[in-house]
Enzyme design. Structure first.
Site, mmCIF file in Angstrom:
data_model
loop_
_atom_site.group_PDB
_atom_site.id
_atom_site.type_symbol
_atom_site.label_atom_id
_atom_site.label_comp_id
_atom_site.label_asym_id
_atom_site.label_seq_id
_atom_site.Cartn_x
_atom_site.Cartn_y
_atom_site.Cartn_z
ATOM 1 N N GLU A 231 0.809 -1.210 0.000
ATOM 2 C CA GLU A 231 0.000 0.000 0.000
ATOM 3 C C GLU A 231 0.850 1.270 0.000
ATOM 4 O O GLU A 231 0.460 2.286 -0.582
ATOM 5 C CB GLU A 231 -0.914 0.009 1.229
ATOM 6 C CG GLU A 231 -1.741 1.280 1.362
ATOM 7 C CD GLU A 231 -2.489 1.362 2.674
ATOM 8 O OE1 GLU A 231 -3.701 1.636 2.636
ATOM 9 O OE2 GLU A 231 -1.866 1.150 3.729
ATOM 10 N N ARG B 249 13.020 2.322 1.532
ATOM 11 C CA ARG B 249 11.813 1.738 0.952
ATOM 12 C C ARG B 249 11.514 2.245 -0.466
ATOM 13 O O ARG B 249 10.540 1.800 -1.084
ATOM 14 C CB ARG B 249 10.610 2.009 1.863
ATOM 15 C CG ARG B 249 10.727 1.369 3.241
ATOM 16 C CD ARG B 249 9.378 1.261 3.918
ATOM 17 N NE ARG B 249 8.475 0.437 3.140
ATOM 18 C CZ ARG B 249 7.162 0.334 3.382
ATOM 19 N NH1 ARG B 249 6.631 1.007 4.379
ATOM 20 N NH2 ARG B 249 6.397 -0.426 2.631
ATOM 21 N N ARG C 21 6.697 9.959 7.400
ATOM 22 C CA ARG C 21 6.816 9.356 6.068
ATOM 23 C C ARG C 21 6.269 10.253 4.952
ATOM 24 O O ARG C 21 6.598 10.050 3.783
ATOM 25 C CB ARG C 21 6.084 8.015 6.039
ATOM 26 C CG ARG C 21 6.684 6.967 6.985
ATOM 27 C CD ARG C 21 8.050 6.501 6.518
ATOM 28 N NE ARG C 21 8.624 5.508 7.410
ATOM 29 C CZ ARG C 21 8.388 4.205 7.323
ATOM 30 N NH1 ARG C 21 7.584 3.742 6.383
ATOM 31 N NH2 ARG C 21 8.950 3.369 8.175
ATOM 32 N N HIS D 169 1.577 5.792 10.286
ATOM 33 C CA HIS D 169 0.818 6.387 9.187
ATOM 34 C C HIS D 169 -0.549 6.855 9.658
ATOM 35 O O HIS D 169 -1.016 6.445 10.727
ATOM 36 C CB HIS D 169 0.594 5.361 8.069
ATOM 37 C CG HIS D 169 1.820 4.944 7.340
ATOM 38 N ND1 HIS D 169 2.207 3.620 7.239
ATOM 39 C CD2 HIS D 169 2.738 5.659 6.658
ATOM 40 C CE1 HIS D 169 3.313 3.539 6.522
ATOM 41 N NE2 HIS D 169 3.673 4.765 6.168
ATOM 42 N N CYS E 282 -2.210 -2.175 5.058
ATOM 43 C CA CYS E 282 -0.877 -2.085 4.442
ATOM 44 C C CYS E 282 -0.631 -3.147 3.383
ATOM 45 O O CYS E 282 0.232 -2.976 2.512
ATOM 46 C CB CYS E 282 0.220 -2.250 5.501
ATOM 47 S SG CYS E 282 0.119 -1.178 6.918
#
Length: 278
Positions: free
Chosen positions: A74, A94, A140, A168, A252
């Site tokens: 995701e 990432r 993030r 998140h 996720c």
């Protein structure tokens, strides 16, 4: 984004099986503990089975075995209508995850755009609810990333939401099939939200809308699941404990693309154990 407004009967679900380095994944808020990779693979297969049982056609994103967190697909991709926006994670390790996600998006016939430097954005910070797109602003996802996403969405109402004490926005809140928000108020700036149904267990904030009146939740939120079931929702619970050890949750592990999007039907994919699934 969530597929709350879409029909699950013809939707596509993008997933990426966990790789052999899963246990090396980033842990920011959970207490680090050993991760059983084989058990995680079985849990992921059960998660995929739940999507299939709800009518979603599952497509596997190309494996990225050298990237421990790639199973959290995701974060690499935000889908809105026929547009796929590739994220640019605030965690540099990432950023390589987007390559496979881009290929999968193009194979579905989606238009592809991307967040550019200095913007950062993880898909786990993006919650699409009706006419509003809430975007978490935190470690993030930054202000520039939110602004770029707003421009790419072309006039959609985008509301930044400050997050704290979690990874998140969707770690703190998600949406129910009727569009109502559910979550942990201490983790989000509630002043920008219309309302928030409060959960009694943090894991209860994580809901994936599988279809009208049907939600997917983690087995670690039994009290919230019972409450939602009492309210008339169909609740499917799955054990994702090995992913929760890495700050993960049910949202996720997939990107849901409603069936209104034009594109080829997905071909069978291969799970982490080698088992095929359509």
């Amino acid at each position: 984004m969530d597929a709350a407004a879409g029909s699950a009967s013809a939707g596509r679900a993008l997933v990426r099986p966990p790789g052999p380095r899963l246990a090396e994944g980033i842990v920011t808020h959970a207490a680090r503990r050993p991760v059983d990779v084989e058990r995680a693979a079985r849990q992921h297969e059960a998660y995929v089975a739940a999507l299939r049982a709800a009518g979603w056609h599952v497509r596997a994103v190309a494996p990225a075995d050298d990237l421990p967190d790639a199973v959290f697909v995701e974060d690499a991709l935000v889908v809105s209508g026929d547009l796929a926006v590739l994220g640019r994670s605030g965690a540099p390790s990432r950023r390589g995850e987007t390559a496979g996600a881009e290929r999968a998006a193009r194979e579905l016939g989606l238009r592809v755009e991307r967040i550019e430097e200095p913007g950062t954005l993880d898909g786990g910070d993006v919650l699409d609810v009706g006419g509003t797109v809430y975007v978490g602003r935190g470690a993030r996802t930054n202000e520039e990333g939110i602004c770029q996403l707003a421009r790419l969405l072309g006039g959609r109402r985008v509301v930044p939401v400050d997050v704290r004490g979690c990874l998140h926005l969707k770690s703190a809140m998600t949406a129910l099939p009727d569009g109502g928000l559910i979550g942990v108020p201490e983790m989000v700036d509630t002043s920008v939200l219309p309302c928030l149904q409060v959960v009694s267990e943090p894991e209860g904030a994580h809901v994936v809308v599988l279809g009208p009146g049907h939600v997917l939740m983690a087995a670690s939120a039994p009290r919230t699941a019972a409450r939602l079931a009492a309210d008339g929702l169909r609740v499917t619970s799955v054990d994702i404990s090995e992913f929760e050890a890495l700050d993960g949750c049910v949202t996720c592990l997939s990107v849901l693309v409603p069936g209104t999007v034009a594109g080829p039907r997905s071909e069978p994919g291969v799970s982490a154990s080698g088992r095929r699934f359509p």
